[in-house]
Design a protein around this motif. Structure first.
Motif, PDB file in Angstrom:
ATOM      1  N   HIS A 142       0.835  -1.201   0.000  1.00  0.00           N
ATOM      2  CA  HIS A 142       0.000   0.000   0.000  1.00  0.00           C
ATOM      3  C   HIS A 142       0.873   1.255   0.000  1.00  0.00           C
ATOM      4  N   GLN A 143       1.915   1.265   0.832  1.00  0.00           N
ATOM      5  CA  GLN A 143       2.819   2.413   0.902  1.00  0.00           C
ATOM      6  C   GLN A 143       3.552   2.594  -0.429  1.00  0.00           C
ATOM      7  N   ALA A 144       3.966   1.492  -1.050  1.00  0.00           N
ATOM      8  CA  ALA A 144       4.644   1.576  -2.349  1.00  0.00           C
ATOM      9  C   ALA A 144       3.707   2.141  -3.404  1.00  0.00           C
ATOM     10  N   TYR A 145       2.439   1.736  -3.357  1.00  0.00           N
ATOM     11  CA  TYR A 145       1.445   2.254  -4.295  1.00  0.00           C
ATOM     12  C   TYR A 145       1.260   3.756  -4.101  1.00  0.00           C
ATOM     13  N   LYS A 146       1.131   4.181  -2.842  1.00  0.00           N
ATOM     14  CA  LYS A 146       0.955   5.606  -2.562  1.00  0.00           C
ATOM     15  C   LYS A 146       2.160   6.399  -3.035  1.00  0.00           C
ATOM     16  N   THR A 147       3.359   5.909  -2.762  1.00  0.00           N
ATOM     17  CA  THR A 147       4.579   6.599  -3.177  1.00  0.00           C
ATOM     18  C   THR A 147       4.640   6.699  -4.696  1.00  0.00           C
ATOM     19  N   ASN A 148       4.316   5.605  -5.382  1.00  0.00           N
ATOM     20  CA  ASN A 148       4.324   5.601  -6.843  1.00  0.00           C
ATOM     21  C   ASN A 148       3.280   6.567  -7.396  1.00  0.00           C
ATOM     22  N   SER A 149       2.111   6.628  -6.756  1.00  0.00           N
ATOM     23  CA  SER A 149       1.056   7.547  -7.202  1.00  0.00           C
ATOM     24  C   SER A 149       1.528   8.990  -7.136  1.00  0.00           C
ATOM     25  N   VAL A 150       2.202   9.342  -6.059  1.00  0.00           N
ATOM     26  CA  VAL A 150       2.705  10.711  -5.897  1.00  0.00           C
ATOM     27  C   VAL A 150       3.813  10.990  -6.900  1.00  0.00           C
ATOM     28  N   ASN A 151       4.714  10.032  -7.076  1.00  0.00           N
ATOM     29  CA  ASN A 151       5.852  10.237  -7.971  1.00  0.00           C
ATOM     30  C   ASN A 151       5.455  10.349  -9.439  1.00  0.00           C
ATOM     31  N   THR A 152       4.322   9.751  -9.820  1.00  0.00           N
ATOM     32  CA  THR A 152       3.912   9.778 -11.222  1.00  0.00           C
ATOM     33  C   THR A 152       2.772  10.757 -11.497  1.00  0.00           C
ATOM     34  N   ALA A 153       2.304  11.443 -10.483  1.00  0.00           N
ATOM     35  CA  ALA A 153       1.173  12.372 -10.636  1.00  0.00           C
ATOM     36  C   ALA A 153       1.609  13.658 -11.331  1.00  0.00           C
ATOM     37  N   THR A 154       0.672  14.231 -12.061  1.00  0.00           N
ATOM     38  CA  THR A 154       0.900  15.543 -12.668  1.00  0.00           C
ATOM     39  C   THR A 154       0.803  16.605 -11.558  1.00  0.00           C
ATOM     40  N   PRO A 155       1.299  17.806 -11.806  1.00  0.00           N
ATOM     41  CA  PRO A 155       1.135  18.868 -10.807  1.00  0.00           C
ATOM     42  C   PRO A 155      -0.336  19.101 -10.436  1.00  0.00           C
ATOM     43  N   GLN A 156      -1.217  18.981 -11.412  1.00  0.00           N
ATOM     44  CA  GLN A 156      -2.645  19.169 -11.142  1.00  0.00           C
ATOM     45  C   GLN A 156      -3.174  18.074 -10.221  1.00  0.00           C
ATOM     46  N   GLU A 157      -2.755  16.839 -10.470  1.00  0.00           N
ATOM     47  CA  GLU A 157      -3.172  15.724  -9.622  1.00  0.00           C
ATOM     48  C   GLU A 157      -2.596  15.856  -8.211  1.00  0.00           C
ATOM     49  N   LEU A 158      -1.371  16.347  -8.117  1.00  0.00           N
ATOM     50  CA  LEU A 158      -0.764  16.557  -6.795  1.00  0.00           C
ATOM     51  C   LEU A 158      -1.548  17.588  -5.990  1.00  0.00           C
ATOM     52  N   THR A 159      -1.986  18.648  -6.648  1.00  0.00           N
ATOM     53  CA  THR A 159      -2.792  19.662  -5.964  1.00  0.00           C
ATOM     54  C   THR A 159      -4.091  19.037  -5.463  1.00  0.00           C
ATOM     55  N   LEU A 160      -4.714  18.225  -6.290  1.00  0.00           N
ATOM     56  CA  LEU A 160      -5.943  17.541  -5.874  1.00  0.00           C
ATOM     57  C   LEU A 160      -5.667  16.626  -4.674  1.00  0.00           C
ATOM     58  N   MET A 161      -4.540  15.927  -4.699  1.00  0.00           N
ATOM     59  CA  MET A 161      -4.164  15.067  -3.572  1.00  0.00           C
ATOM     60  C   MET A 161      -3.987  15.888  -2.292  1.00  0.00           C
ATOM     61  N   LEU A 162      -3.410  17.079  -2.427  1.00  0.00           N
ATOM     62  CA  LEU A 162      -3.235  17.943  -1.257  1.00  0.00           C
ATOM     63  C   LEU A 162      -4.588  18.349  -0.680  1.00  0.00           C
ATOM     64  N   TYR A 163      -5.494  18.773  -1.532  1.00  0.00           N
ATOM     65  CA  TYR A 163      -6.833  19.135  -1.050  1.00  0.00           C
ATOM     66  C   TYR A 163      -7.501  17.947  -0.355  1.00  0.00           C
ATOM     67  N   ASN A 164      -7.448  16.783  -0.985  1.00  0.00           N
ATOM     68  CA  ASN A 164      -8.071  15.598  -0.398  1.00  0.00           C
ATOM     69  C   ASN A 164      -7.424  15.219   0.932  1.00  0.00           C
ATOM     70  N   GLY A 165      -6.109  15.324   1.004  1.00  0.00           N
ATOM     71  CA  GLY A 165      -5.410  15.022   2.250  1.00  0.00           C
ATOM     72  C   GLY A 165      -5.793  15.994   3.355  1.00  0.00           C
ATOM     73  N   CYS A 166      -5.903  17.251   3.009  1.00  0.00           N
ATOM     74  CA  CYS A 166      -6.287  18.276   3.978  1.00  0.00           C
ATOM     75  C   CYS A 166      -7.674  17.974   4.538  1.00  0.00           C
ATOM     76  N   LEU A 167      -8.602  17.635   3.653  1.00  0.00           N
ATOM     77  CA  LEU A 167      -9.960  17.304   4.085  1.00  0.00           C
ATOM     78  C   LEU A 167      -9.958  16.072   4.989  1.00  0.00           C
ATOM     79  N   LYS A 168      -9.144  15.089   4.638  1.00  0.00           N
ATOM     80  CA  LYS A 168      -9.056  13.869   5.450  1.00  0.00           C
ATOM     81  C   LYS A 168      -8.574  14.197   6.861  1.00  0.00           C
ATOM     82  N   PHE A 169      -7.536  15.010   6.963  1.00  0.00           N
ATOM     83  CA  PHE A 169      -7.004  15.356   8.284  1.00  0.00           C
ATOM     84  C   PHE A 169      -7.998  16.176   9.095  1.00  0.00           C
ATOM     85  N   MET A 170      -8.762  17.033   8.431  1.00  0.00           N
ATOM     86  CA  MET A 170      -9.777  17.813   9.152  1.00  0.00           C
ATOM     87  C   MET A 170     -10.913  16.905   9.652  1.00  0.00           C
ATOM     88  N   ARG A 171     -11.305  15.908   8.854  1.00  0.00           N
ATOM     89  CA  ARG A 171     -12.323  14.958   9.329  1.00  0.00           C
ATOM     90  C   ARG A 171     -11.806  14.184  10.535  1.00  0.00           C
TER      91      ARG A 171
END
Length: 131
Positions: free
Chosen positions: A5-34
Motif C-alpha cells: 500500500h505504501q509503495a502504491y501511494k509513493t508511486n502515485s505521488v511520484n507519477t502524478a501531474t502537478p494538477q493531480e498533486l494539488t488535488l491530492m493535497l486538497y483531499n489530504g487536507c480534508l481527510k485530516f480535518m475529518r
C-alpha cells in the motif's frame, strides 16, 4: 500488505501531474480535518492537534506552491491564509464549528479544482481532435 500500500501511494505521488498533486493535497487536507473533528468528539486532544497541524502543513504547502505571478493568486492567497487562521482558532478553542468552516472552504477549493481539471482535459481532447 502495508508495504504494498505504501509503495502504491509513493508511486502515485511520484507519477502524478502537478494538477493531480494539488488535488491530492486538497483531499489530504480534508481527510485530516475529518480526523481532527472525530478526535474532538472523542476528546482526544493529541490526535486533534496532530491532525489539525497536518492540515495546516498542507495549507502551507498550497501557499508555497501557489504561482504568485498568476492573476488569480492575489485572490487565492488571502483565502488560504484565512483557512490557516481558522485551523489555528479551531485547535486553540477546540471548536468543531470553526473547523468545519475551514473544511467547507477547502472542500470548495477541491471541488473547483476538480472541475478545472475536467474542463482542461475536455479542452485538450477537443483540440487533439481538431489536429
Amino acid at each position: 500488505m502495508m508495504q504494498q500500500h505504501q509503495a502504491y501511494k509513493t508511486n502515485s505521488v511520484n507519477t502524478a501531474t502537478p494538477q493531480e498533486l494539488t488535488l491530492m493535497l486538497y483531499n489530504g487536507c480534508l481527510k485530516f480535518m475529518r480526523q481532527a473533528k472525530k478526535a474532538m468528539e472523542e476528546k482526544d486532544i493529541p490526535a486533534k492537534n496532530n491532525n489539525i497541524q497536518r492540515a495546516q502543513d498542507i495549507i502551507s504547502e498550497l501557499i508555497i506552491t501557489l504561482d504568485h505571478n498568476a492573476p488569480i493568486a492575489k485572490d487565492i492567497l488571502p483565502l488560504y491564509e484565512f483557512i490557516n487562521r481558522r485551523l489555528i482558532d479551531a485547535n486553540i478553542k477546540n471548536d468543531p464549528e470553526i473547523l468545519m468552516e475551514a473544511y467547507a472552504l477547502v472542500e470548495d477549493f477541491r471541488n473547483t479544482w476538480k472541475e478545472v481539471m475536467k474542463q482542461a482535459k475536455t479542452m485538450q481532447y477537443s483540440q487533439g481532435a481538431k489536429a
